[in-house]
Design an enzyme around this catalytic site. Structure first.
Site, short mmCIF file in Angstrom:
data_model
loop_
_atom_site.label_atom_id
_atom_site.label_comp_id
_atom_site.label_asym_id
_atom_site.label_seq_id
_atom_site.Cartn_x
_atom_site.Cartn_y
_atom_site.Cartn_z
N TRP A 102 0.82 -1.22 0.00
CA TRP A 102 0.00 0.00 0.00
C TRP A 102 0.85 1.26 0.00
O TRP A 102 0.44 2.29 -0.54
CB TRP A 102 -1.02 -0.02 1.14
CG TRP A 102 -2.03 -1.09 0.89
CD1 TRP A 102 -2.20 -2.25 1.58
CD2 TRP A 102 -2.99 -1.12 -0.18
NE1 TRP A 102 -3.20 -3.00 1.01
CE2 TRP A 102 -3.70 -2.34 -0.06
CE3 TRP A 102 -3.33 -0.25 -1.21
CZ2 TRP A 102 -4.72 -2.70 -0.94
CZ3 TRP A 102 -4.35 -0.61 -2.10
CH2 TRP A 102 -5.04 -1.82 -1.96
N ASP A 172 -1.25 6.58 6.38
CA ASP A 172 -2.43 5.85 5.88
C ASP A 172 -2.82 4.82 6.93
O ASP A 172 -2.19 3.77 7.04
CB ASP A 172 -2.07 5.18 4.55
CG ASP A 172 -3.16 4.23 4.07
OD1 ASP A 172 -4.20 4.10 4.75
OD2 ASP A 172 -2.96 3.61 3.01
N LYS A 196 -12.42 -1.21 6.77
CA LYS A 196 -11.79 -2.27 7.57
C LYS A 196 -12.19 -2.15 9.04
O LYS A 196 -12.76 -3.05 9.60
CB LYS A 196 -10.28 -2.23 7.40
CG LYS A 196 -9.88 -2.49 5.94
CD LYS A 196 -8.58 -1.86 5.59
CE LYS A 196 -8.39 -1.74 4.10
NZ LYS A 196 -8.52 -2.99 3.34
C1 LIG Z 1 -3.39 0.32 4.10
C2 LIG Z 1 -4.29 0.47 2.92
N1 LIG Z 1 -4.22 1.58 2.18
C3 LIG Z 1 -5.02 1.77 1.11
C4 LIG Z 1 -5.93 0.81 0.73
C5 LIG Z 1 -6.79 1.08 -0.46
O1 LIG Z 1 -7.94 1.68 -0.01
P1 LIG Z 1 -9.13 2.12 -0.99
O2 LIG Z 1 -9.56 0.88 -1.69
O3 LIG Z 1 -10.13 2.66 -0.02
O4 LIG Z 1 -8.61 3.13 -1.91
C6 LIG Z 1 -6.04 -0.37 1.47
C7 LIG Z 1 -6.98 -1.46 1.17
O5 LIG Z 1 -7.94 -1.46 0.54
C8 LIG Z 1 -5.20 -0.54 2.58
O6 LIG Z 1 -5.26 -1.66 3.32
#
Ligand SMILES: Cc1ncc(COP(=O)(O)O)c(C=O)c1O
Length: 361
Positions: A102, A172, A196
């Site tokens: 991520w 994040d 989550k």
């Molecule tokens: C730590 C982290 N950052 C970003 C994301 C991506 O998030 P989104 O799908 O809401 O853009 C995720 C998982 O989906 C994640 O676990």
């Protein structure tokens, strides 16, 4: 009812009392004689619901007054791009620390708008830990440092807050928000998708130190200008109202559980129980992450071979334990044990793992 213990990484399990309340009031919400999904976001009832959620989030995370709390569409991914546009001028450096998938994705979305510098990366070690702090190449005077306190796929979590020498830290927290207490004042920005630990997908939160906005010197489309959302209580355009409402119920549930302190104690016990089962299996189960960086929220583990991994998934499913398949980038298994996963669910998984290992070891 055949509801299982759901170990999905996200969208993930919600507290059952929240789902029951949603079902109870789905057709008629408060005095509206309509569903919460069917009323204006600018009506009195929804505005009050939204404000209560913000107040509860501020209370649960002890968010200081000099921070905005925004509720936005577009998920964590869109926010990573928007934050780069809003926090830095195009000629400024943004440092990025990579500890998993991520962080890499965030870098992809940050890099087009700033001078991105990878200050540290665990990629060479297969993202099995946190790169040695002494080796981080942080840029003095950078606009911000971005990192991912909990890497959802690789199962790598920081158990402290990195020191950036006064450069605003952008984190994040999609997969560990409110999993334990955190000192918000140490951050420039905390942001994440709700799906989550906070609620349904379709909603993201951003906690932003007020002085950081409006310094970017860019001509942004108004909808990308986060100050516009801040000035309009996150209603510059139509917010994801249903997700916001459910998030509010999750926050009420969290308060009733004892808040971040109680969740932290519970989450520590859950993680210790699961890692002990893995480490005590005589090598039948393996988790690859260095001891000091193991996630309390996402626990990847591997079996001796693919055949037994397939059998594990099928038998687990039959035993009422779902969502355990690892991310395709890593393979194996992954148990996501967010706030809504009760200790009994982790114990059921641990018992199943012991039984499976005895039969297939
Ligand atoms: C730590 C982290 N950052 C970003 C994301 C991506 O998030 P989104 O799908 O809401 O853009 C995720 C998982 O989906 C994640 O676990």
């Amino acid at each position: 009812m055949t509801r299982a213990y759901n170990f999905s990484a996200g969208p993930a399990a919600l507290p059952e009392p929240v789902l029951l309340q949603v079902r109870e009031e789905l057709l008629e919400w408060q005095d509206e004689r309509a569903s919460v999904m069917e009323v204006s976001h600018r009506g009195k009832a929804f505005v009050a619901c939204a404000a209560r959620a913000e107040a509860d989030l501020r209370e649960l995370m002890a968010i200081p007054d000099d921070y905005h709390v925004l509720f936005l569409q577009g998920g964590a991914t869109t926010l990573s791009a928007l934050l780069a546009l809003n926090l830095a001028r195009p000629d400024q450096v943004a440092d990025v620390v990579l500890t998993g998938h991520w962080g890499e994705k965030a870098l992809d979305n940050i890099a087009p708008s700033v001078k991105a510098n990878v200050a540290a990366s665990g990629k060479g070690q297969g993202y099995t830990g946190i790169p040695d702090r002494a080796g981080w190449a942080l840029t003095p005077g950078a606009a911000f440092v971005h990192y991912t306190p909990n890497e959802t796929i690789h199962g790598v979590e920081f158990h402290d807050i990195p020191d950036t020498g006064g450069v605003p830290l952008v984190a994040d927290i999609s997969s560990n928000v409110l999993s334990r207490p955190i000192d918000v004042s140490r951050f420039g920005v905390l942001y994440g998708g709700a799906q989550k630990n906070l609620g349904p997908s379709g909603l993201a939160i951003a906690i932003i130190r007020k002085d950081l906005l409006g310094q970017h010197g860019r001509n942004l489309p108004p909808i990308f200008e986060l100050q516009n959302q801040a000035r309009n209580d996150s209603m510059f355009n139509t917010p994801p109202t249903f997700a916001w409402y459910v998030l509010g119920l999750v926050l009420e549930w969290l308060k009733a559980q004892g808040g971040a302190v109680a969740m932290g104690e519970r989450n520590r016990r859950k993680a210790e129980n699961l890692y002990a089962a893995i480490d005590g299996s005589g090598g039948f189960y393996r988790n690859q992450v260095q001891a000091g960086a193991r996630s309390w929220m996402n626990v990847p583990f591997f079996l001796p071979d693919e055949d037994r991994e397939k059998a594990f998934l099928a038998e687990a499913q039959a035993a009422g334990l779902v969502g355990l398949k690892g991310h395709r980038a890593l393979g194996g298994m992954r148990a996501s044990i967010y706030n809504a996963m009760p200790e009994a669910g982790v114990q059921a998984l641990v018992d199943f793992m012991g039984d499976f290992a005895r039969r297939h070891g």
